[in-house]
Design a protein around this motif. Sequence first.
Motif, PDB file in Angstrom:
ATOM      1  N   CYS A  10      16.752 -22.962 -30.556  1.00  0.00           N
ATOM      2  CA  CYS A  10      15.499 -23.266 -31.248  1.00  0.00           C
ATOM      3  C   CYS A  10      14.758 -21.984 -31.612  1.00  0.00           C
ATOM      4  O   CYS A  10      14.302 -21.816 -32.753  1.00  0.00           O
ATOM      5  N   GLY A  11      14.625 -21.064 -30.663  1.00  0.00           N
ATOM      6  CA  GLY A  11      13.907 -19.827 -30.925  1.00  0.00           C
ATOM      7  C   GLY A  11      14.525 -19.013 -32.035  1.00  0.00           C
ATOM      8  O   GLY A  11      13.819 -18.413 -32.861  1.00  0.00           O
ATOM      9  N   ASN A  12      15.863 -18.972 -32.105  1.00  0.00           N
ATOM     10  CA  ASN A  12      16.522 -18.213 -33.152  1.00  0.00           C
ATOM     11  C   ASN A  12      16.344 -18.853 -34.515  1.00  0.00           C
ATOM     12  O   ASN A  12      16.132 -18.167 -35.518  1.00  0.00           O
ATOM     13  N   GLN A  13      16.394 -20.165 -34.569  1.00  0.00           N
ATOM     14  CA  GLN A  13      16.202 -20.837 -35.853  1.00  0.00           C
ATOM     15  C   GLN A  13      14.761 -20.704 -36.342  1.00  0.00           C
ATOM     16  O   GLN A  13      14.521 -20.443 -37.526  1.00  0.00           O
ATOM     17  N   VAL A  14      13.798 -20.870 -35.439  1.00  0.00           N
ATOM     18  CA  VAL A  14      12.393 -20.712 -35.815  1.00  0.00           C
ATOM     19  C   VAL A  14      12.110 -19.275 -36.221  1.00  0.00           C
ATOM     20  O   VAL A  14      11.417 -19.009 -37.214  1.00  0.00           O
ATOM     21  N   GLY A  15      12.657 -18.316 -35.470  1.00  0.00           N
ATOM     22  CA  GLY A  15      12.431 -16.913 -35.791  1.00  0.00           C
ATOM     23  C   GLY A  15      12.954 -16.532 -37.154  1.00  0.00           C
ATOM     24  O   GLY A  15      12.281 -15.830 -37.922  1.00  0.00           O
ATOM     25  N   GLY A  16      14.152 -16.995 -37.487  1.00  0.00           N
ATOM     26  CA  GLY A  16      14.694 -16.703 -38.802  1.00  0.00           C
ATOM     27  C   GLY A  16      13.827 -17.251 -39.916  1.00  0.00           C
ATOM     28  O   GLY A  16      13.572 -16.578 -40.928  1.00  0.00           O
ATOM     29  N   GLN A  17      13.331 -18.482 -39.743  1.00  0.00           N
ATOM     30  CA  GLN A  17      12.467 -19.071 -40.759  1.00  0.00           C
ATOM     31  C   GLN A  17      11.116 -18.374 -40.814  1.00  0.00           C
ATOM     32  O   GLN A  17      10.518 -18.231 -41.883  1.00  0.00           O
ATOM     33  N   PHE A  18      10.617 -17.912 -39.677  1.00  0.00           N
ATOM     34  CA  PHE A  18       9.332 -17.210 -39.648  1.00  0.00           C
ATOM     35  C   PHE A  18       9.384 -15.928 -40.478  1.00  0.00           C
ATOM     36  O   PHE A  18       8.500 -15.679 -41.310  1.00  0.00           O
ATOM     37  N   PHE A  19      10.402 -15.121 -40.281  1.00  0.00           N
ATOM     38  CA  PHE A  19      10.510 -13.880 -41.048  1.00  0.00           C
ATOM     39  C   PHE A  19      10.731 -14.160 -42.534  1.00  0.00           C
ATOM     40  O   PHE A  19      10.241 -13.423 -43.391  1.00  0.00           O
ATOM     41  N   SER A  20      11.444 -15.235 -42.845  1.00  0.00           N
ATOM     42  CA  SER A  20      11.611 -15.610 -44.257  1.00  0.00           C
ATOM     43  C   SER A  20      10.284 -16.030 -44.871  1.00  0.00           C
ATOM     44  O   SER A  20       9.988 -15.694 -46.021  1.00  0.00           O
ATOM     45  N   THR A  21       9.462 -16.745 -44.105  1.00  0.00           N
ATOM     46  CA  THR A  21       8.145 -17.142 -44.599  1.00  0.00           C
ATOM     47  C   THR A  21       7.264 -15.922 -44.839  1.00  0.00           C
ATOM     48  O   THR A  21       6.528 -15.861 -45.834  1.00  0.00           O
ATOM     49  N   ILE A  22       7.327 -14.942 -43.954  1.00  0.00           N
ATOM     50  CA  ILE A  22       6.554 -13.715 -44.134  1.00  0.00           C
ATOM     51  C   ILE A  22       6.961 -13.009 -45.423  1.00  0.00           C
ATOM     52  O   ILE A  22       6.107 -12.610 -46.230  1.00  0.00           O
ATOM     53  N   THR A  23       8.258 -12.840 -45.638  1.00  0.00           N
ATOM     54  CA  THR A  23       8.711 -12.134 -46.844  1.00  0.00           C
ATOM     55  C   THR A  23       8.444 -12.946 -48.103  1.00  0.00           C
ATOM     56  O   THR A  23       8.157 -12.371 -49.159  1.00  0.00           O
ATOM     57  N   ASP A  24       8.536 -14.267 -48.017  1.00  0.00           N
ATOM     58  CA  ASP A  24       8.190 -15.098 -49.181  1.00  0.00           C
ATOM     59  C   ASP A  24       6.718 -14.944 -49.534  1.00  0.00           C
ATOM     60  O   ASP A  24       6.349 -14.901 -50.712  1.00  0.00           O
ATOM     61  N   ASP A  25       5.873 -14.854 -48.519  1.00  0.00           N
ATOM     62  CA  ASP A  25       4.434 -14.726 -48.764  1.00  0.00           C
ATOM     63  C   ASP A  25       4.087 -13.398 -49.424  1.00  0.00           C
ATOM     64  O   ASP A  25       3.328 -13.354 -50.389  1.00  0.00           O
ATOM     65  N   ILE A  26       4.646 -12.310 -48.921  1.00  0.00           N
ATOM     66  CA  ILE A  26       4.270 -10.997 -49.468  1.00  0.00           C
ATOM     67  C   ILE A  26       4.886 -10.759 -50.842  1.00  0.00           C
ATOM     68  O   ILE A  26       4.424  -9.893 -51.583  1.00  0.00           O
ATOM     69  N   SER A  27       5.916 -11.534 -51.196  1.00  0.00           N
ATOM     70  CA  SER A  27       6.514 -11.378 -52.521  1.00  0.00           C
ATOM     71  C   SER A  27       6.026 -12.417 -53.520  1.00  0.00           C
ATOM     72  O   SER A  27       6.428 -12.393 -54.688  1.00  0.00           O
ATOM     73  N   ALA A  28       5.147 -13.335 -53.080  1.00  0.00           N
ATOM     74  CA  ALA A  28       4.638 -14.380 -53.964  1.00  0.00           C
ATOM     75  C   ALA A  28       3.585 -13.813 -54.908  1.00  0.00           C
ATOM     76  O   ALA A  28       3.081 -12.700 -54.732  1.00  0.00           O
ATOM     77  N   ARG A  29       3.230 -14.611 -55.913  1.00  0.00           N
ATOM     78  CA  ARG A  29       2.217 -14.185 -56.892  1.00  0.00           C
ATOM     79  C   ARG A  29       0.888 -13.952 -56.187  1.00  0.00           C
ATOM     80  O   ARG A  29       0.556 -14.596 -55.194  1.00  0.00           O
ATOM     81  N   THR A  30       0.112 -13.027 -56.708  1.00  0.00           N
ATOM     82  CA  THR A  30      -1.168 -12.680 -56.089  1.00  0.00           C
ATOM     83  C   THR A  30      -2.298 -12.800 -57.096  1.00  0.00           C
ATOM     84  O   THR A  30      -2.155 -12.394 -58.248  1.00  0.00           O
TER      85      THR A  30
END
Length: 453
Positions: free
Chosen positions: A11-31
């Motif tokens: 569970c921790g590994n799956q959540v962690g992978g998605q967490f870092f993907s969410t971070i990178t999606d956020d910083i690369s999204a339109r501003t």
Amino acid sequence: MSIITLQLGQCGNQVGGQFFSTITDDISARTTGVSPKENKQYIDKSLETFFTQSEAPDSRDGSPSLPKARAVLVDMETKAINQTMLQAKKSGKWVYAANQGFSQKRGSGNNWANGFCIHGPNSQDHVMNLVRREVEKCDRLGGFMSLLSLAGGTGSGVGAFITQSLRDEYPHSFILNQVVWPYNTGEVIVQNYNAILTLSHLHDTADALIVMENDSLHKICAQLLNIKNISFADINHVIAHKLASVLQPCQAKEGTSHTACDLGFLLERLVPHPQYKLLTVKNIPQMSDVAKEFSVYQWPGLMRNLRQMLISDAPMEEGINWNIRPVAFRTESGHNCFNRSLSTLLVLRGRDISGVSTDMFNDPAIYAPWVSSDLSFCVAHQPRLFCEYEQAAALVSNSQASVRPLDRILSKAWTMFSSRAYVHQYLRHGLSEEDFLDSFISLEKVVASYNNL
């Protein structure tokens, strides 16, 4: 300050992978709403907190190297770690550092005691060396965030042991645990044992625990995100969104030098007493990507809904019970008639946040009377859009929200333990009946403390 993430168990590994993907999606999204300079500061702060960035280009093609997550991956089987690392690489936005995972090449019997008493001690030195390697990469260490399931088997046992080792190795560092609460009707018969054993050990060692219930996450996926066939990947996406909405860069309105995403600031504001460590996160709005294009929200309505979600302990804005009000009297069983809090942190992101009125969260009736007003409520803000939401708010609360599910799990576990059901599976790996009793007593004290607010 940098945060090192420990991904513990499947569970921790799956959540962690998605967490870092969410971070990178956020910083690369339109501003919108911020200048290019402010946007760069936001991205730099986020990358500094969660990633290491090599200035040297990739030796294969001369392109810039991808950010590497500040993470240590731990599981007793290789499958979850390999899948998580592969998905990160496929994203093309970030990767894990090489050799930052620890796993074994065989199954582990999915037994909590096997993980805590055997695999945990055996893997301790190796895992702590991986942690030290990540710590050495940090200019300033802000603390640790551990991700794991409460009701898992061997992985949760190892996770509880590693978190305890982390506290021994870094006694003055902040440790924040994010734990996933099991479904009420789970498929694993011993999930209640695993949950009380994991939670009691984490409560003793961590500074705070962000609790997320699978049942509530499932409702969000079904009713707000309109997902028909809900998978664990969908639930992990909601968990990652909640964590990122709090931990991505934002500034406290108090005029201090602290950013609200620093673990020290979060824990100072949200954990006024060591007996009260259970935190919950409520987000508004939450919707599918398609619905975003056709939805319009106003801050006054969002604040009213979020306040009612807090006092009625509603996981989402749909189906809120508006009849619940903060009142002084209690039920016949001695419980409050609403969800009382010790402290809350409100994070506002998006357009027009400067004029948002948050006075309704300053109501003393919402909070325990012994918590001073200057510590009970805090606001942080960030004008940059979060995950392309025009207006979004996250409310982190230290409240009675986790008491009912905890009381329910304790009751079920006590019933099983009184008949010694499945206890032998734990005893044969080194756990004792006294360990069970210590966990029961510890968590019953937590329940009593929250009920007496």
